[in-house]
Design an enzyme around this catalytic site. Structure first.
Site, PDB file in Angstrom:
ATOM      1  N   VAL A  65       0.814  -1.222   0.000  1.00 37.39           N
ATOM      2  CA  VAL A  65       0.000   0.000   0.000  1.00 37.39           C
ATOM      3  C   VAL A  65       0.847   1.272   0.000  1.00 37.39           C
ATOM      4  O   VAL A  65       0.304   2.373  -0.035  1.00 37.39           O
ATOM      5  CB  VAL A  65      -1.015   0.038   1.174  1.00 37.39           C
ATOM      6  CG1 VAL A  65      -2.030  -1.067   1.041  1.00 37.39           C
ATOM      7  CG2 VAL A  65      -0.299   0.004   2.522  1.00 37.39           C
ATOM      8  N   ALA A  95       4.956  -0.566  11.585  1.00 37.76           N
ATOM      9  CA  ALA A  95       5.981   0.350  12.116  1.00 37.76           C
ATOM     10  C   ALA A  95       7.221  -0.490  12.368  1.00 37.76           C
ATOM     11  O   ALA A  95       7.133  -1.706  12.552  1.00 37.76           O
ATOM     12  CB  ALA A  95       5.510   0.993  13.412  1.00 37.76           C
ATOM     13  N   TYR A 155       3.201   1.536  22.452  1.00 34.01           N
ATOM     14  CA  TYR A 155       2.432   1.664  21.196  1.00 34.01           C
ATOM     15  C   TYR A 155       2.974   2.840  20.376  1.00 34.01           C
ATOM     16  O   TYR A 155       2.918   2.849  19.148  1.00 34.01           O
ATOM     17  CB  TYR A 155       0.935   1.813  21.498  1.00 34.01           C
ATOM     18  CG  TYR A 155       0.047   1.436  20.342  1.00 34.01           C
ATOM     19  CD1 TYR A 155       0.079   0.157  19.785  1.00 34.01           C
ATOM     20  CD2 TYR A 155      -0.846   2.360  19.795  1.00 34.01           C
ATOM     21  CE1 TYR A 155      -0.746  -0.180  18.721  1.00 34.01           C
ATOM     22  CE2 TYR A 155      -1.668   2.024  18.733  1.00 34.01           C
ATOM     23  CZ  TYR A 155      -1.613   0.753  18.206  1.00 34.01           C
ATOM     24  OH  TYR A 155      -2.431   0.417  17.150  1.00 34.01           O
ATOM     25  N   LYS A 162      -2.452   5.978  14.373  1.00 29.99           N
ATOM     26  CA  LYS A 162      -3.887   5.663  14.504  1.00 29.99           C
ATOM     27  C   LYS A 162      -4.696   6.944  14.743  1.00 29.99           C
ATOM     28  O   LYS A 162      -5.853   7.031  14.317  1.00 29.99           O
ATOM     29  CB  LYS A 162      -4.118   4.666  15.643  1.00 29.99           C
ATOM     30  CG  LYS A 162      -3.566   3.269  15.377  1.00 29.99           C
ATOM     31  CD  LYS A 162      -4.177   2.603  14.159  1.00 29.99           C
ATOM     32  CE  LYS A 162      -3.839   1.127  14.073  1.00 29.99           C
ATOM     33  NZ  LYS A 162      -4.196   0.552  12.764  1.00 29.99           N
ATOM     34  N   LEU A 194      -0.081 -11.374  14.153  1.00 25.21           N
ATOM     35  CA  LEU A 194       1.332 -11.130  13.812  1.00 25.21           C
ATOM     36  C   LEU A 194       1.720  -9.690  14.117  1.00 25.21           C
ATOM     37  O   LEU A 194       2.768  -9.422  14.698  1.00 25.21           O
ATOM     38  CB  LEU A 194       1.540 -11.371  12.316  1.00 25.21           C
ATOM     39  CG  LEU A 194       1.917 -12.759  11.851  1.00 25.21           C
ATOM     40  CD1 LEU A 194       2.167 -12.726  10.343  1.00 25.21           C
ATOM     41  CD2 LEU A 194       3.152 -13.262  12.584  1.00 25.21           C
ATOM     42  N   ALA A 195       0.864  -8.742  13.702  1.00 25.60           N
ATOM     43  CA  ALA A 195       1.181  -7.325  13.905  1.00 25.60           C
ATOM     44  C   ALA A 195       1.313  -7.022  15.395  1.00 25.60           C
ATOM     45  O   ALA A 195       2.227  -6.296  15.809  1.00 25.60           O
ATOM     46  CB  ALA A 195       0.097  -6.452  13.272  1.00 25.60           C
TER      47      ALA A 195
END
Ligand code: NAP
Length: 259
Positions: A65, A95, A155, A162, A194-195
């Site tokens: 993407v 990331a 995070y 986000k 997985l992420a």
């Protein structure tokens, strides 16, 4: 009669059968939608195609993407195969691992740009390239997390990405609303994918979630799939620009503490 009989959904972000995108794909398929998939090339043959085939889907196309050309190519192939898009699902993020550990203040310039590009800008690019084949009644759906609003340890840059994604949902909803196209986000509680495995301390966060969240359980991809189905369907016909929580009520707590 299924809620999505005759509808066609294009889903970005299946990595394997633990992916949130797969939970949504199954829910849409179970209610009659024809579903197609796009994921990074490396995952396609081994992981994504067998899953697609298990629900009778033959549309499986590669896409990074970060490339407008690759996005355009997927949309062109979809148009040739299926015509319009009734449901567009964006369920991906990325990331650098080192930016999901330690302190946010140490985020590098290129790590910030990469996270924001893949995790937030990609929604804008997907919607823009899909726009000619979206129509009145189409629904666009993305995935976000509470770390956009409040600080969640480690995070870091993904929380900032986000936040940009959630703001994009509102701007896109305003842009596309006059054409009858809806854009919403689901803010999911922690799911073992997985992420998620790339986020330092995720195990701890996941482990204590069921002890403190009001519904006292972890979130499954089926839970997210059901809300995805509602947002994809006509049942949510007047809902756009929203962030809908699928988190067992965690976000309403002020000071989450185990009893
Ligand atoms: P996942 O199964 O690992 O799916 C993430 C997908 O994003 C993978 O297929 C990944 O491919 C893909 N991706 C990364 N970079 C890409 C790129 N440049 N082009 C195309 N695809 C790319 O993880 P998931 O947890 O289901 O994530 C889906 C969405 O839910 C993400 O937006 C995530 O932030 C969000 N979310 C997750 C949780 C959670 O706890 N798991 C909670 C709330 C929200 P690679 O494997 O090759 O990187």
């Amino acid at each position: 009669m299924g809620l999505l009989d005759g509808k066609k959904a294009l889903i970005f972000g299946v990595a394997n059968d633990h992916s949130i995108a797969w939970g949504i794909a199954k829910a849409l398929h179970d209610e009659g939608a024809t579903v197609g998939f796009s994921s990074v090339e490396m995952l396609l043959e081994k992981r994504v195609r067998p899953l697609a085939e298990s629900i009778g889907s033959t549309f499986v196309e590669p896409c990074d993407v970060q490339s407008d050309e690759q996005i355009r190519a997927v949309m062109d192939k979809w148009q040739a195969a299926h015509g319009e898009i009734d449901v567009l699902v964006h369920a991906l993020a990325f990331a650098k691992r080192e930016d999901l550990d330690g302190a946010y203040v140490d985020t590098s310039r290129d790590g910030f740009a990469l996270a924001l590009d893949v995790s937030a800008y990609s929604l804008v690019a997907l919607v823009r390239e899909a726009r000619p084949i979206l129509h009145r009644g189409s629904s666009v759906l993305t995935l976000t997390y509470y770390g956009a609003e409040k600080v969640v340890s480690h995070y870091n840059v993904m929380g900032v990405a986000k936040a940009a994604l959630e703001a994009s949902v509102r701007y896109l909803a305003a842009d596309l609303g006059p054409d009858g196209i809806r854009v919403n986000a689901i803010s999911a509680g922690p799911v073992r994918t997985l992420a998620a495995a790339g986020i330092a301390g995720f195990k701890k966060l996941y482990g204590s979630f069921a002890e403190v969240s009001p519904l006292r359980s972890n979130i499954t991809i089926e839970d997210v799939g059901k809300t995805g189905l509602w947002l994809a369907s006509d049942l949510s016909s007047a809902v756009t620009g929203e962030v809908i929580y699928v988190d067992g009520g965690f976000n309403v707590l002020g000071v989450p503490l185990a009893e």
